[in-house]
Enzyme design. Structure first.
Site, PDB file in Angstrom:
ATOM      1  N   ARG A   6      -3.123  -7.219 -13.254  1.00 24.80           N
ATOM      2  CA  ARG A   6      -2.949  -6.719 -11.916  1.00 24.80           C
ATOM      3  C   ARG A   6      -1.190  -6.222 -12.766  1.00 24.80           C
ATOM      4  NH1 ARG A   6      -0.315 -10.943  -7.504  1.00 24.80           N
ATOM      5  NH2 ARG A   6       0.868 -10.702  -9.106  1.00 24.80           N
TER       6      ARG A   6
ATOM      7  N   ARG B  89      -5.006 -15.445  -9.263  1.00 25.72           N
ATOM      8  CA  ARG B  89      -3.892 -15.300  -9.592  1.00 25.72           C
ATOM      9  C   ARG B  89      -3.348 -16.359 -10.396  1.00 25.72           C
ATOM     10  NH1 ARG B  89      -1.139 -14.808  -4.146  1.00 25.72           N
ATOM     11  NH2 ARG B  89      -2.818 -15.635  -3.884  1.00 25.72           N
TER      12      ARG B  89
ATOM     13  N   TYR C 243      -7.350  -9.924  11.796  1.00 24.84           N
ATOM     14  CA  TYR C 243      -6.896  -9.032  10.907  1.00 24.84           C
ATOM     15  C   TYR C 243      -6.346  -7.668  11.818  1.00 24.84           C
ATOM     16  CZ  TYR C 243      -7.002 -12.405   7.140  1.00 24.84           C
ATOM     17  OH  TYR C 243      -6.631 -13.289   6.515  1.00 24.84           O
TER      18      TYR C 243
ATOM     19  N   ARG D 127     -12.988 -17.167  -5.261  1.00 21.78           N
ATOM     20  CA  ARG D 127     -11.470 -16.398  -5.819  1.00 21.78           C
ATOM     21  C   ARG D 127     -11.354 -17.140  -7.090  1.00 21.78           C
ATOM     22  NH1 ARG D 127      -6.983 -15.504  -1.791  1.00 21.78           N
ATOM     23  NH2 ARG D 127      -8.411 -14.444  -0.513  1.00 21.78           N
TER      24      ARG D 127
ATOM     25  N   ASP E  99     -11.289  -6.905  -2.170  1.00 23.96           N
ATOM     26  CA  ASP E  99     -10.846  -7.994  -0.605  1.00 23.96           C
ATOM     27  C   ASP E  99     -11.826  -7.400   0.935  1.00 23.96           C
ATOM     28  OD1 ASP E  99      -8.770  -9.616  -0.709  1.00 23.96           O
ATOM     29  OD2 ASP E  99      -8.760  -8.242   1.228  1.00 23.96           O
TER      30      ASP E  99
HETATM   31  O1  CP3 Z   1     -13.709 -14.712  -5.207  1.00 25.29           O
HETATM   32  C1  CP3 Z   1     -12.778 -13.711  -5.624  1.00 25.29           C
HETATM   33  O2  CP3 Z   1     -13.191 -13.999  -6.816  1.00 25.29           O
HETATM   34  C2  CP3 Z   1     -13.418 -12.176  -5.347  1.00 25.29           C
HETATM   35  C3  CP3 Z   1     -12.306 -11.809  -5.201  1.00 25.29           C
HETATM   36  C4  CP3 Z   1     -11.970 -12.145  -3.585  1.00 25.29           C
HETATM   37  C5  CP3 Z   1     -10.168 -11.893  -3.137  1.00 25.29           C
HETATM   38  N1  CP3 Z   1     -10.548 -11.721  -1.607  1.00 25.29           N
HETATM   39  C6  CP3 Z   1      -9.880 -11.234  -3.768  1.00 25.29           C
HETATM   40  C7  CP3 Z   1      -7.706 -11.363  -3.562  1.00 25.29           C
HETATM   41  C8  CP3 Z   1     -12.760 -11.813  -2.410  1.00 25.29           C
HETATM   42  C9  CP3 Z   1     -14.192 -12.916  -2.068  1.00 25.29           C
HETATM   43  C10 CP3 Z   1     -11.816 -12.350  -0.900  1.00 25.29           C
HETATM   44  C11 CP3 Z   1     -11.442 -12.892   0.040  1.00 25.29           C
HETATM   45  C12 CP3 Z   1     -10.719 -12.474   1.388  1.00 25.29           C
HETATM   46  N2  CP3 Z   1      -9.872 -11.766   1.964  1.00 25.29           N
HETATM   47  C13 CP3 Z   1     -10.636 -12.888   2.098  1.00 25.29           C
HETATM   48  C14 CP3 Z   1     -11.768 -14.464   2.670  1.00 25.29           C
HETATM   49  C15 CP3 Z   1     -11.593 -15.068   2.341  1.00 25.29           C
HETATM   50  C16 CP3 Z   1     -11.074 -16.307   2.134  1.00 25.29           C
HETATM   51  O3  CP3 Z   1     -10.219 -16.997   1.598  1.00 25.29           O
HETATM   52  O4  CP3 Z   1     -10.753 -16.624   3.435  1.00 25.29           O
HETATM   53  C17 CP3 Z   1      -9.699 -13.076   3.073  1.00 25.29           C
HETATM   54  C18 CP3 Z   1      -9.009 -13.836   4.394  1.00 25.29           C
HETATM   55  C19 CP3 Z   1      -9.106 -12.219   2.496  1.00 25.29           C
HETATM   56  C20 CP3 Z   1      -8.012 -12.026   2.944  1.00 25.29           C
HETATM   57  C21 CP3 Z   1      -6.821 -11.833   2.115  1.00 25.29           C
HETATM   58  N3  CP3 Z   1      -6.339 -11.053   0.972  1.00 25.29           N
HETATM   59  C22 CP3 Z   1      -5.417 -12.478   1.956  1.00 25.29           C
HETATM   60  C23 CP3 Z   1      -5.223 -13.763   3.617  1.00 25.29           C
HETATM   61  C24 CP3 Z   1      -4.818 -12.877   1.129  1.00 25.29           C
HETATM   62  C25 CP3 Z   1      -2.962 -13.280   1.065  1.00 25.29           C
HETATM   63  C26 CP3 Z   1      -3.542 -14.516   0.815  1.00 25.29           C
HETATM   64  C27 CP3 Z   1      -3.764 -14.623  -0.953  1.00 25.29           C
HETATM   65  O5  CP3 Z   1      -4.478 -15.723  -1.672  1.00 25.29           O
HETATM   66  O6  CP3 Z   1      -2.690 -14.613  -0.995  1.00 25.29           O
HETATM   67  C28 CP3 Z   1      -5.562 -11.523   0.521  1.00 25.29           C
HETATM   68  C29 CP3 Z   1      -5.101 -10.983  -1.435  1.00 25.29           C
HETATM   69  C30 CP3 Z   1      -6.142 -11.477  -2.435  1.00 25.29           C
HETATM   70  N4  CP3 Z   1      -7.305 -11.356  -2.287  1.00 25.29           N
HETATM   71  C31 CP3 Z   1      -6.182 -11.662  -3.309  1.00 25.29           C
HETATM   72  C32 CP3 Z   1      -7.143 -12.298  -4.375  1.00 25.29           C
HETATM   73  C33 CP3 Z   1      -6.977 -12.379  -5.921  1.00 25.29           C
HETATM   74  C34 CP3 Z   1      -4.370 -11.981  -4.176  1.00 25.29           C
HETATM   75  C35 CP3 Z   1      -3.763 -11.099  -4.723  1.00 25.29           C
HETATM   76  C36 CP3 Z   1      -2.625 -11.210  -5.675  1.00 25.29           C
HETATM   77  O7  CP3 Z   1      -3.257 -10.642  -6.492  1.00 25.29           O
HETATM   78  O8  CP3 Z   1      -1.448 -10.659  -5.406  1.00 25.29           O
END
Ligand code: CP3
Length: 354
Positions: A40, A31, A155, A27, A78
């Site tokens: 964003r 944010r 999910y 990640r 994602d």
């Molecule tokens: O790593 C990176 O920089 C690449 C981007 C990336 C995101 N999600 C961006 C994201 C990657 C590799 C993921 C994978 C992802 N997404 C996983 C596997 C890794 C892990 O964290 O276990 C999972 C389970 C998800 C599902 C997901 N997406 C969730 C549960 C959430 C909400 C939780 C949170 O952190 O808000 C997201 C949203 C998400 N994916 C964000 C980002 C930057 C935040 C969203 C935002 O900008 O508001």
């Protein structure tokens, strides 16, 4: 093809010598960075950002522009784009995480589940990969990724994140045939999706099994691990490009020996596992990626430095370690704390490499 200017991350994946321990962060585009929040906002929301290849390219490069010591980039997207393309209707309710409009609950819906047309339904991701590769100009390698079939299924069946997994576990115990049907279909989708990312130029692929650790050992061996194995072995057969792979099971530290049977080049470790003990278990077989608790980045520079050094000490001398967090960086992280981590890794790790 552009020659890579810094290939230490790929060398470490192949367990080849590097002058220091390479590092990136799960990640890393997210944010905690004000420039990410600005992009964003320009996109409107998170999903629109993912679906816009120009903006996805912009945010992928943001952490690299800010931190010169990162050794890899990761596609901004994602894991839930795949079930979205399978027709489940992904949306993000403000402050609540991901949700699906049409979760898989009844047998008729499960039987109707279809593999998406990658070139159409996920074209925006593949376009982003091509654009990011160009924009990187060979600075560092690009990581492509997907969720594991089990993690995606959590999910798809629960309909949202942050649950206790009771709906999917009930299905696993009462109708394993239905769950296996979801997992099989998703495995085929993920294989095609990763294949397309490889064709578009990613340098390695990572499978996120974020919820593998919610299963029992037996459940992991039945519902998660075998499907990741199928993906990796099919990709090996399909691809002319031989690129390395990373498998990350959060909460999977007790099952490292089982994970070795999958055939990935590296295993990701969350922060619960001692990396020294993990290294003894894997021997020379795979590279280890991890495993700083992301919460430490909320503390103070001295504490961060100490914990980074402790992990590097525990891994010890030699190649085969990629420094990373044990899970994604949290949004509350002060960006300058990342500098402390990166500087410490770069300076302190050199003594472990000849
Ligand atoms: O790593 C990176 O920089 C690449 C981007 C990336 C995101 N999600 C961006 C994201 C990657 C590799 C993921 C994978 C992802 N997404 C996983 C596997 C890794 C892990 O964290 O276990 C999972 C389970 C998800 C599902 C997901 N997406 C969730 C549960 C959430 C909400 C939780 C949170 O952190 O808000 C997201 C949203 C998400 N994916 C964000 C980002 C930057 C935040 C969203 C935002 O900008 O508001």
């Amino acid at each position: 093809m552009t020659q890579l200017k810094n290939d230490n991350f790929l060398k470490a994946l192949h367990r080849e010598p590097t002058p220091y321990t390479p590092v990136w962060m799960m990640r890393q585009a997210g944010r905690y960075l004000p420039e990410y929040r600005a992009t964003r906002q320009k996109a409107g929301d998170f999903l629109s950002l993912c679906k816009n290849p120009n903006l996805a390219t912009e945010v992928t490069l943001q952490p690299l522009d800010r931190y010169s010591l990162l050794d890899a980039s990761i596609l901004f997207s994602d894991i839930l784009t795949v079930p979205d393309a399978m027709g489940l209707g992904l949306y993000f309710a403000a402050g609540e995480g991901p949700k699906f409009e049409r979760p898989l609950r009844i047998e008729a819906d499960i039987q109707k589940l279809k593999i998406p047309d990658i070139d159409k339904d996920l074209k925006y991701v593949i376009d982003a990969v091509s654009q990011i590769k160009k924009a990187l100009q060979g600075r560092v390698p690009l990581i492509g990724f997907s969720g594991s079939p089990w993690t995606l299924a959590t999910y798809m069946v629960e309909g949202q994140g942050g649950t206790d997994f009771l709906t999917i576990k009930k299905m696993a115990y009462s109708r394993p045939d239905l769950l296996h049907h979801i997992l099989k279909t998703t495995t085929e989708a993920v294989t095609q999706y990763l294949h397309a990312q490889i064709e578009a130029g990613v340098d390695t692929i990572m499978i996120f099994d974020s919820w593998g650790g919610a299963l029992s050992h037996q459940g992991y061996l039945e519902f998660s691990l075998p499907y990741m194995k199928v993906i990796l072995s099919n990709l090996k057969m399909m691809n002319t490009k031989k690129i390395p792979s990373i498998m990350f099971t959060k909460g999977g530290g007790l099952w490292i020996e089982d994970q070795l049977t999958v055939g990935s080049d590296a295993l990701g470790l969350d922060w619960q596992t001692d990396i020294g003990i993990a290294r003894q278990k894997v021997g020379e077989k795979v590279t280890l990626q991890g495993n700083l608790d992301p919460a430490i980045l909320l503390s103070k520079p001295e504490a961060i430095e100490k914990e980074v050094k402790r992990i590097l000490d525990r891994y010890g001398k030699g190649s085969g370690h990629i420094f990373n967090l044990g899970h994604g960086i949290t949004e509350h992280t002060p960006p300058e704390h990342v500098d402390v981590m990166l500087n410490t890794v770069r300076e302190y790790s050199q003594q472990f490499h000849a």
